[in-house]
Design an enzyme around this catalytic site. Structure first.
Site, PDB file in Angstrom:
ATOM      1  N   LYS A 161      49.705  56.866  11.962  1.00  0.00           N
ATOM      2  CA  LYS A 161      51.383  57.078  11.335  1.00  0.00           C
ATOM      3  C   LYS A 161      51.691  57.455  10.378  1.00  0.00           C
ATOM      4  O   LYS A 161      52.538  58.531  10.060  1.00  0.00           O
ATOM      5  CB  LYS A 161      51.936  56.802  12.433  1.00  0.00           C
ATOM      6  CG  LYS A 161      51.553  57.133  13.810  1.00  0.00           C
ATOM      7  CD  LYS A 161      51.843  58.802  14.290  1.00  0.00           C
ATOM      8  CE  LYS A 161      51.421  59.063  16.095  1.00  0.00           C
ATOM      9  NZ  LYS A 161      51.509  60.313  16.731  1.00  0.00           N
ATOM     10  N   THR A 185      56.694  57.550  28.014  1.00  0.00           N
ATOM     11  CA  THR A 185      55.788  58.063  28.291  1.00  0.00           C
ATOM     12  C   THR A 185      54.470  57.961  28.494  1.00  0.00           C
ATOM     13  O   THR A 185      54.094  56.188  28.559  1.00  0.00           O
ATOM     14  CB  THR A 185      55.316  59.240  27.097  1.00  0.00           C
ATOM     15  OG1 THR A 185      54.984  58.832  26.134  1.00  0.00           O
ATOM     16  CG2 THR A 185      56.790  59.787  26.328  1.00  0.00           C
ATOM     17  N   TYR A 187      46.879  52.289  14.185  1.00  0.00           N
ATOM     18  CA  TYR A 187      47.785  53.956  14.815  1.00  0.00           C
ATOM     19  C   TYR A 187      48.662  53.821  13.611  1.00  0.00           C
ATOM     20  O   TYR A 187      49.660  54.832  12.858  1.00  0.00           O
ATOM     21  CB  TYR A 187      48.763  53.093  15.739  1.00  0.00           C
ATOM     22  CG  TYR A 187      49.625  53.372  16.458  1.00  0.00           C
ATOM     23  CD1 TYR A 187      48.893  55.291  16.922  1.00  0.00           C
ATOM     24  CD2 TYR A 187      51.084  53.897  16.464  1.00  0.00           C
ATOM     25  CE1 TYR A 187      50.497  56.328  17.589  1.00  0.00           C
ATOM     26  CE2 TYR A 187      51.847  54.522  17.177  1.00  0.00           C
ATOM     27  CZ  TYR A 187      51.970  55.751  17.576  1.00  0.00           C
ATOM     28  OH  TYR A 187      52.462  56.865  18.389  1.00  0.00           O
ATOM     29  N   ASN A 240      52.188  67.353  17.598  1.00  0.00           N
ATOM     30  CA  ASN A 240      52.609  65.998  18.599  1.00  0.00           C
ATOM     31  C   ASN A 240      51.781  65.648  19.741  1.00  0.00           C
ATOM     32  O   ASN A 240      51.819  64.277  19.634  1.00  0.00           O
ATOM     33  CB  ASN A 240      53.296  66.960  20.074  1.00  0.00           C
ATOM     34  CG  ASN A 240      53.652  65.778  20.787  1.00  0.00           C
ATOM     35  OD1 ASN A 240      54.543  65.234  20.750  1.00  0.00           O
ATOM     36  ND2 ASN A 240      53.194  66.897  22.301  1.00  0.00           N
TER      37      ASN A 240
HETATM   38  N1  LIG Z   1      55.983  57.350  23.887  1.00  0.00           N
HETATM   39  C1  LIG Z   1      56.305  56.649  22.882  1.00  0.00           C
HETATM   40  O1  LIG Z   1      56.469  55.699  22.505  1.00  0.00           O
HETATM   41  C2  LIG Z   1      55.826  57.034  21.021  1.00  0.00           C
HETATM   42  C3  LIG Z   1      56.290  56.847  19.912  1.00  0.00           C
HETATM   43  C4  LIG Z   1      56.021  56.941  19.156  1.00  0.00           C
HETATM   44  C5  LIG Z   1      55.582  58.296  18.482  1.00  0.00           C
HETATM   45  N2  LIG Z   1      54.662  58.806  19.693  1.00  0.00           N
HETATM   46  C6  LIG Z   1      53.801  60.028  19.811  1.00  0.00           C
HETATM   47  O2  LIG Z   1      54.137  60.682  20.258  1.00  0.00           O
HETATM   48  C7  LIG Z   1      53.328  62.106  20.523  1.00  0.00           C
HETATM   49  C8  LIG Z   1      53.246  61.861  21.606  1.00  0.00           C
HETATM   50  O3  LIG Z   1      52.620  61.138  22.258  1.00  0.00           O
HETATM   51  P1  LIG Z   1      53.342  60.546  24.146  1.00  0.00           P
HETATM   52  O4  LIG Z   1      54.507  59.711  24.157  1.00  0.00           O
HETATM   53  O5  LIG Z   1      54.032  61.949  24.538  1.00  0.00           O
HETATM   54  O6  LIG Z   1      52.557  60.632  24.398  1.00  0.00           O
HETATM   55  P2  LIG Z   1      51.191  60.328  26.026  1.00  0.00           P
HETATM   56  O7  LIG Z   1      50.353  60.333  26.228  1.00  0.00           O
HETATM   57  O8  LIG Z   1      52.738  61.134  27.441  1.00  0.00           O
HETATM   58  O9  LIG Z   1      51.149  62.577  25.254  1.00  0.00           O
HETATM   59  C9  LIG Z   1      50.492  62.865  24.316  1.00  0.00           C
HETATM   60  C10 LIG Z   1      49.277  64.093  24.716  1.00  0.00           C
HETATM   61  O10 LIG Z   1      48.863  64.480  24.095  1.00  0.00           O
HETATM   62  C11 LIG Z   1      47.377  64.472  24.160  1.00  0.00           C
HETATM   63  N3  LIG Z   1      45.592  64.661  24.025  1.00  0.00           N
HETATM   64  C12 LIG Z   1      46.123  63.471  23.351  1.00  0.00           C
HETATM   65  N4  LIG Z   1      44.727  63.338  22.231  1.00  0.00           N
HETATM   66  C13 LIG Z   1      44.558  64.860  21.817  1.00  0.00           C
HETATM   67  C14 LIG Z   1      44.126  65.727  21.286  1.00  0.00           C
HETATM   68  N5  LIG Z   1      42.634  65.542  20.474  1.00  0.00           N
HETATM   69  N6  LIG Z   1      43.571  67.641  21.655  1.00  0.00           N
HETATM   70  C15 LIG Z   1      44.819  67.975  22.128  1.00  0.00           C
HETATM   71  N7  LIG Z   1      45.245  67.004  22.567  1.00  0.00           N
HETATM   72  C16 LIG Z   1      45.612  65.763  22.699  1.00  0.00           C
HETATM   73  C17 LIG Z   1      47.190  64.296  25.832  1.00  0.00           C
HETATM   74  O11 LIG Z   1      46.295  64.905  26.603  1.00  0.00           O
HETATM   75  C18 LIG Z   1      48.690  63.722  26.362  1.00  0.00           C
HETATM   76  O12 LIG Z   1      49.023  64.907  27.109  1.00  0.00           O
HETATM   77  C19 LIG Z   1      52.221  61.168  19.822  1.00  0.00           C
HETATM   78  O13 LIG Z   1      51.809  61.852  18.530  1.00  0.00           O
HETATM   79  C20 LIG Z   1      52.591  59.655  20.231  1.00  0.00           C
HETATM   80  O14 LIG Z   1      51.888  59.325  19.319  1.00  0.00           O
HETATM   81  C21 LIG Z   1      55.000  58.322  21.056  1.00  0.00           C
END
Ligand SMILES: NC(=O)c1ccc[n+]([C@@H]2O[C@H](COP(=O)([O-])OP(=O)(O)OC[C@H]3O[C@@H](n4cnc5c(N)ncnc54)[C@H](O)[C@@H]3O)[C@@H](O)[C@H]2O)c1
Length: 258
Positions: free
Chosen positions: A163, A194, A159, A93
């Site tokens: 993805k 988030t 990005y 994730n």
């Molecule tokens: N929030 C959205 O709208 C959205 C949409 C599509 C996809 N995503 C994907 O969902 C996933 C989770 O994102 P989120 O929205 O919860 O974001 P977020 O930033 O709240 O959480 C992401 C977490 O990943 C951790 N992280 C970042 N780089 C890291 C690394 N190198 N090693 C370990 N941990 C690391 C961060 O510290 C954070 O705790 C991500 O892959 C993101 O790309 C999010």
């Protein structure tokens, strides 16, 4: 508890679990009986998440894990096996965003960061997760892609490329491991508030304005609540969900149906 939502004893690894989807998913699975191995680069925040889970009687271990470093991804798998005897579920994730820029302006450093965290983070994870799951002939992996992995994402070229790569990795691993009892899927969320989004360049220009603009283009006329994305993750990971593999599931309120 309904068998489909019963994760009792399921040893589950989640990367990026200090906040956002990862932290919510940890609680959702922990409350349903999963034993958790959680990793993140945000050490203190992760320890806080784990302390809260433990207070509620959930078995959880916090590991300092940067997914761009293979040894740390392996350590998460090793910890699951050493502490709980096996690995049943892995959720890759952890992810990072990128500055909003037109394709012609995105530099190599932005692509490198996306490659290291968002692509190799998944590959390093799966390399060791699959090796741990193969001998026992079962396991479920969920990789977090994005709607940006299914189509173009204006001003997010690196990005989006990363993805898309997550989906390629997930489908390939799914085909390679299906006969071995392992399921691999990708989830593709639309925007959800988030910290990834609320701390992004998009939000810096005005969160309400960005939210309204993104919502206008969505059939439900709103963004996803983080819990809605996590609920779908739970369904995809359900021990009863045994025939779904190799899919990139859009959780987008109908955006991709247009
Ligand atoms: N929030 C959205 O709208 C959205 C949409 C599509 C996809 N995503 C994907 O969902 C996933 C989770 O994102 P989120 O929205 O919860 O974001 P977020 O930033 O709240 O959480 C992401 C977490 O990943 C951790 N992280 C970042 N780089 C890291 C690394 N190198 N090693 C370990 N941990 C690391 C961060 O510290 C954070 O705790 C991500 O892959 C993101 O790309 C999010």
């Amino acid at each position: 508890m309904d068998k489909l939502l019963d994760f009792t004893g399921q040893v589950t690894l989640i990367t990026g679990a200090a906040q956002g989807f990862g932290a919510l998913l940890a609680r959702a699975l922990g409350e349903r009986g999963a034993k958790l191995v959680l990793g993140d680069v945000k050490k203190e925040a992760l320890q806080g998440v784990v302390a809260d889970l433990q207070k509620d009687g959930i078995e959880a271990i916090a590991l300092d894990c940067n997914v761009a470093i293979e040894a740390q991804c392996k350590a998460m798998v090793d910890t699951a096996i050493e502490q709980f005897g096996r690995l049943d579920i892995a959720v890759n994730n952890a992810g990072i965003g990128q500055p909003l820029e037109l394709t012609e302006d995105v530099d190599d450093a932005t692509f490198d960061a996306q490659w290291k965290v968002n692509v190799m983070g998944v590959q390093y994870g799966m390399r060791h997760q699959i090796k741990a799951m193969k001998p026992k002939g079962s396991g479920t992996i969920l990789n977090v892609s994005s709607m940006a992995g299914l189509g173009g994402a204006p001003r997010l070229a690196a990005y989006s490329a990363a993805k898309h790569a997550v989906i390629g990795l997930s489908k390939t691993a799914a085909v390679e491991t299906a006969a071995l009892g392992i399921r691999v899927n990708a989830i593709c969320p639309f925007f959800s508030l988030t910290p990834l989004v609320t701390n992004s360049a998009l939000a810096a220009a005005g969160l309400d304005q960005a939210k309204a603009q993104l919502s206008r283009g969505a059939p439900m006329k709103r963004l996803a609540e983080p819990e809605e994305i996590v609920n779908t993750m739970v369904l995809l990971l359900s021990p009863g969900n045994t025939y779904l593999t190799g899919q990139a599931i859009a959780v987008d309120g109908g955006v991709s149906a247009m």
